[in-house]
Scaffold this motif. Structure first.
Motif, PDB file in Angstrom:
ATOM      1  N   VAL A  32    -127.740  21.028  17.514  1.00  0.00           N
ATOM      2  CA  VAL A  32    -126.436  20.872  17.677  1.00  0.00           C
ATOM      3  C   VAL A  32    -125.523  20.950  16.198  1.00  0.00           C
ATOM      4  O   VAL A  32    -124.395  21.078  16.139  1.00  0.00           O
ATOM      5  CB  VAL A  32    -126.156  19.262  18.224  1.00  0.00           C
ATOM      6  N   TYR A  33    -126.319  20.813  15.125  1.00  0.00           N
ATOM      7  CA  TYR A  33    -125.861  20.724  13.815  1.00  0.00           C
ATOM      8  C   TYR A  33    -125.708  21.929  13.276  1.00  0.00           C
ATOM      9  O   TYR A  33    -124.813  22.310  12.454  1.00  0.00           O
ATOM     10  CB  TYR A  33    -126.399  19.634  13.136  1.00  0.00           C
ATOM     11  N   PHE A  34    -126.769  22.686  13.317  1.00  0.00           N
ATOM     12  CA  PHE A  34    -127.041  23.875  12.529  1.00  0.00           C
ATOM     13  C   PHE A  34    -126.492  25.279  13.477  1.00  0.00           C
ATOM     14  O   PHE A  34    -126.299  26.314  13.041  1.00  0.00           O
ATOM     15  CB  PHE A  34    -128.278  24.353  12.032  1.00  0.00           C
ATOM     16  N   ALA A  35    -126.426  25.115  14.827  1.00  0.00           N
ATOM     17  CA  ALA A  35    -125.904  26.188  15.422  1.00  0.00           C
ATOM     18  C   ALA A  35    -124.499  26.951  15.112  1.00  0.00           C
ATOM     19  O   ALA A  35    -124.529  28.038  14.928  1.00  0.00           O
ATOM     20  CB  ALA A  35    -125.785  25.839  17.060  1.00  0.00           C
ATOM     21  N   PRO A  36    -123.511  26.075  14.676  1.00  0.00           N
ATOM     22  CA  PRO A  36    -122.464  26.685  14.124  1.00  0.00           C
ATOM     23  C   PRO A  36    -122.623  27.294  12.747  1.00  0.00           C
ATOM     24  O   PRO A  36    -121.815  28.265  12.572  1.00  0.00           O
ATOM     25  CB  PRO A  36    -121.367  25.621  13.935  1.00  0.00           C
ATOM     26  N   ILE A  37    -123.608  27.194  12.034  1.00  0.00           N
ATOM     27  CA  ILE A  37    -124.018  27.516  10.758  1.00  0.00           C
ATOM     28  C   ILE A  37    -124.372  29.092  10.789  1.00  0.00           C
ATOM     29  O   ILE A  37    -124.084  29.958  10.197  1.00  0.00           O
ATOM     30  CB  ILE A  37    -124.966  26.674   9.811  1.00  0.00           C
ATOM     31  N   PHE A  38    -125.213  29.323  11.869  1.00  0.00           N
ATOM     32  CA  PHE A  38    -125.957  30.411  12.256  1.00  0.00           C
ATOM     33  C   PHE A  38    -125.166  31.584  13.292  1.00  0.00           C
ATOM     34  O   PHE A  38    -125.142  32.574  12.985  1.00  0.00           O
ATOM     35  CB  PHE A  38    -127.512  30.392  12.652  1.00  0.00           C
ATOM     36  N   PHE A  39    -124.541  30.588  13.964  1.00  0.00           N
ATOM     37  CA  PHE A  39    -123.769  31.304  15.312  1.00  0.00           C
ATOM     38  C   PHE A  39    -122.368  30.961  15.149  1.00  0.00           C
ATOM     39  O   PHE A  39    -122.184  30.074  16.242  1.00  0.00           O
ATOM     40  CB  PHE A  39    -124.282  31.252  16.597  1.00  0.00           C
ATOM     41  N   THR A  99    -132.994  29.183   4.204  1.00  0.00           N
ATOM     42  CA  THR A  99    -131.993  30.346   4.619  1.00  0.00           C
ATOM     43  C   THR A  99    -130.533  29.871   4.621  1.00  0.00           C
ATOM     44  O   THR A  99    -129.868  28.980   5.106  1.00  0.00           O
ATOM     45  CB  THR A  99    -132.244  30.717   6.187  1.00  0.00           C
ATOM     46  N   PRO A 100    -129.635  30.586   3.622  1.00  0.00           N
ATOM     47  CA  PRO A 100    -128.335  30.461   3.724  1.00  0.00           C
ATOM     48  C   PRO A 100    -127.665  30.583   4.997  1.00  0.00           C
ATOM     49  O   PRO A 100    -128.408  31.403   6.023  1.00  0.00           O
ATOM     50  CB  PRO A 100    -127.680  31.515   2.883  1.00  0.00           C
ATOM     51  N   GLY A 101    -126.410  30.226   5.429  1.00  0.00           N
ATOM     52  CA  GLY A 101    -125.532  30.608   6.803  1.00  0.00           C
ATOM     53  C   GLY A 101    -125.101  31.730   6.717  1.00  0.00           C
ATOM     54  O   GLY A 101    -125.122  32.598   5.897  1.00  0.00           O
ATOM     55  N   HIS A 102    -124.511  31.982   8.108  1.00  0.00           N
ATOM     56  CA  HIS A 102    -123.855  33.175   8.388  1.00  0.00           C
ATOM     57  C   HIS A 102    -122.693  33.512   7.321  1.00  0.00           C
ATOM     58  O   HIS A 102    -122.437  34.753   7.059  1.00  0.00           O
ATOM     59  CB  HIS A 102    -123.159  33.102   9.702  1.00  0.00           C
ATOM     60  N   ALA A 103    -121.859  32.480   7.062  1.00  0.00           N
ATOM     61  CA  ALA A 103    -120.758  32.627   6.131  1.00  0.00           C
ATOM     62  C   ALA A 103    -121.134  33.238   4.585  1.00  0.00           C
ATOM     63  O   ALA A 103    -120.410  34.004   4.181  1.00  0.00           O
ATOM     64  CB  ALA A 103    -120.239  31.565   5.892  1.00  0.00           C
ATOM     65  N   SER A 104    -122.447  32.970   4.151  1.00  0.00           N
ATOM     66  CA  SER A 104    -122.982  33.737   3.145  1.00  0.00           C
ATOM     67  C   SER A 104    -123.572  35.002   3.107  1.00  0.00           C
ATOM     68  O   SER A 104    -123.553  35.711   2.298  1.00  0.00           O
ATOM     69  CB  SER A 104    -123.986  32.557   2.428  1.00  0.00           C
ATOM     70  N   GLY A 106    -124.199  36.929   6.415  1.00  0.00           N
ATOM     71  CA  GLY A 106    -123.984  37.521   7.466  1.00  0.00           C
ATOM     72  C   GLY A 106    -124.902  37.726   8.618  1.00  0.00           C
ATOM     73  O   GLY A 106    -125.740  36.481   8.613  1.00  0.00           O
ATOM     74  N   LEU A 107    -125.228  38.582   9.027  1.00  0.00           N
ATOM     75  CA  LEU A 107    -126.416  38.811  10.097  1.00  0.00           C
ATOM     76  C   LEU A 107    -127.726  38.330   9.561  1.00  0.00           C
ATOM     77  O   LEU A 107    -128.510  38.242  10.475  1.00  0.00           O
ATOM     78  CB  LEU A 107    -126.109  40.196  10.852  1.00  0.00           C
ATOM     79  N   ALA A 108    -127.931  38.530   8.479  1.00  0.00           N
ATOM     80  CA  ALA A 108    -129.157  38.154   7.900  1.00  0.00           C
ATOM     81  C   ALA A 108    -129.558  36.733   7.822  1.00  0.00           C
ATOM     82  O   ALA A 108    -130.718  36.507   8.288  1.00  0.00           O
ATOM     83  CB  ALA A 108    -129.200  38.590   6.326  1.00  0.00           C
ATOM     84  N   ALA A 109    -128.739  35.888   8.357  1.00  0.00           N
ATOM     85  CA  ALA A 109    -128.981  34.504   8.511  1.00  0.00           C
ATOM     86  C   ALA A 109    -129.765  34.326   9.759  1.00  0.00           C
ATOM     87  O   ALA A 109    -130.738  33.766  10.018  1.00  0.00           O
ATOM     88  CB  ALA A 109    -127.532  33.995   8.282  1.00  0.00           C
ATOM     89  N   PRO A 110    -128.959  34.713  11.010  1.00  0.00           N
ATOM     90  CA  PRO A 110    -129.869  34.493  12.134  1.00  0.00           C
ATOM     91  C   PRO A 110    -130.933  35.482  12.418  1.00  0.00           C
ATOM     92  O   PRO A 110    -131.765  35.028  13.146  1.00  0.00           O
ATOM     93  CB  PRO A 110    -128.757  35.021  13.409  1.00  0.00           C
TER      94      PRO A 110
END
Length: 424
Positions: A32-39, A99-104, A106-110
């Protein structure tokens, strides 16, 4: 082997299992905390659905891990399989933590998140067969149900520790900090603990059942041998697992999200309810395992099947509309008491079905397939039904799978009375 040495090995094997499952369930506890970071796209349900899909992919890797590491454990020893599995889990946890987030990126995060879960899926796929076999073979025949139940004691302990760490972080960190970077802490903790477990597992004794099988030059373990020589037992493991695993994951990993998304509790309250129910659930396992040593495995599993078919829909329906944390705890606890009829003895039942030379693979592979089909997809299926506006259909889905397993329990022999584990 002296009783003290046997106990030391059981404790050592169980401690490793605890850390493996802490790492595995940390993903579910902190989703519930990291889902917005990756998606970052979509509403909260869509984000949880994407994270749940990655969780399910981890389960899809479990049959591969069960196959490769089950054969490895049957050929090289239970101790070797346990050591390799914890190494893979440590690597997966470190990748998620760093692993950095999507903002850093991009798609490499997920993509990296997915790769890490695939590694952990390989690890857990091998861990179950190796640890179930190790604990069942290390225990004496008279108390095999009791001692083998510690596999789920440690499995639940791992999940409980992940939830307790979440509660501590929720109490000590501001929510924006927890959502931004605090969720990484459990993955660093899990990786560090895995290093300790690696050292512990290197010091375990091998089981006498494996030593005897190796000395007798039994046929080499392989998937083909399992299919050709033990198809009935493999199908039996699939059938007895299907209902138990979907019920287990519904009332453990998914319950926390259900209490937030459907019942309307805060994240903190939902976590506390889940942790309290899991703690009592953990304490039940040895008691039910010991009961199976006295009355047999089959009656205990039939009790789970009958109660699961009768009460799953009423319990889930009541949980969906509850507003009292205490009532929610009682309902969750009632469900988990029922599920104990499966969780406490499923490992030893599977181990008792197979001869030593193919036991780890026989336990692990069909179990992992059933988990990939029904356990790993439980959360995704529940969220999909909710997204389609027919959440109650999921309750009937769980009931149907428990009914399928009940038919298996009714038709199978009592493995406690007819065990193929012949060495203590």
């Amino acid at each position: 082997m002296t009783p003290a040495r046997r106990l030391r090995n059981i404790i050592g094997g169980s401690a490793g299992n605890l850390v493996e499952w802490f790492d595995w369930f940390a993903y579910a506890a902190f989703t519930v905390y990291f889902a917005p970071i990756f998606f970052p796209e979509g509403d909260s349900t869509a984000q949880l659905l994407s994270a749940a899909a990655v969780f399910a992919v981890g389960f899809l890797m479990r049959p591969v891990g069960a196959w490769v590491m089950g054969v490895y454990s049957d050929r090289k020893g239970r101790k070797a399989g346990l050591t390799l599995s914890v190494t893979l889990m440590c690597t997966g946890s470190l990748i998620i933590a760093c692993t950095p987030g999507h903002a850093s990126i991009g798609l490499a995060a997920p993509a990296l998140l997915l790769f890490a879960r695939m590694l952990q899926g390989l690890s857990v796929g091998g861990e179950y067969g190796s640890s179930a076999t190790y604990l069942s073979e290390m225990a004496t025949a008279r108390h095999r149900g009791f001692w083998s139940s510690f596999q789920y004691v440690t499995l639940i302990s791992g999940q409980l520790l992940a939830l307790l760490l979440l509660i501590v972080l929720q109490k000590t960190m501001a929510e924006p900090d927890l959502a931004a970077w605090g969720w990484r802490i459990p993955f660093f903790v899990g990786a560090a603990l895995a290093v300790v477990v690696f050292w512990l597992r290197r010091r375990l004794d091998e089981t006498s059942a494996f030593i005897a099988s190796d000395a007798n030059e039994a046929p080499k373990s392989s998937a083909l041998l399992l299919i050709l020589k033990h198809p009935k037992e493999a199908l039996m493991v699939l059938g007895l697992t299907a209902g138990g695993t979907v019920a287990f994951y519904t009332y453990t990993t998914y319950l926390q999200k259900f209490l937030v998304n459907t019942s309307g509790f805060s994240k903190t309250t939902a976590t506390e309810i889940s942790a309290a129910a899991l703690f009592v659930f953990m304490l039940l396992q040895p008691a039910v395992g010991a009961l199976s040593d006295r009355i047999g495995r089959r009656p205990v599993m039939i009790a789970f099947g009958v109660a699961g078919v009768l009460f799953t829909v009423p319990i889930m329906t009541a949980l969906s509309g509850v507003d009292s944390p205490f009532i929610a705890f009682l309902l969750a606890m009632t469900a988990l008491v029922i599920v104990s009829g499966y969780t406490s003895i499923n490992a030893v039942v599977k181990a008792e079905l197979f001869p030593a030379h193919i036991r780890a693979l026989g336990v692990a592979l069909p179990y992992a397939i059933a988990n990939a089909l029904f356990g790993g997809t439980a959360e995704y299926a529940a969220l999909w039904f909710k997204g389609e506006g027919m959440e109650s259909a999921y309750f009937w889905y769980v009931t149907g799978l428990i009914g399928l397993s009940l038919l298996t329990y009714i038709r199978m022999r009592d493995t406690g009375r007819n065990s193929l584990i012949t060495h203590d």
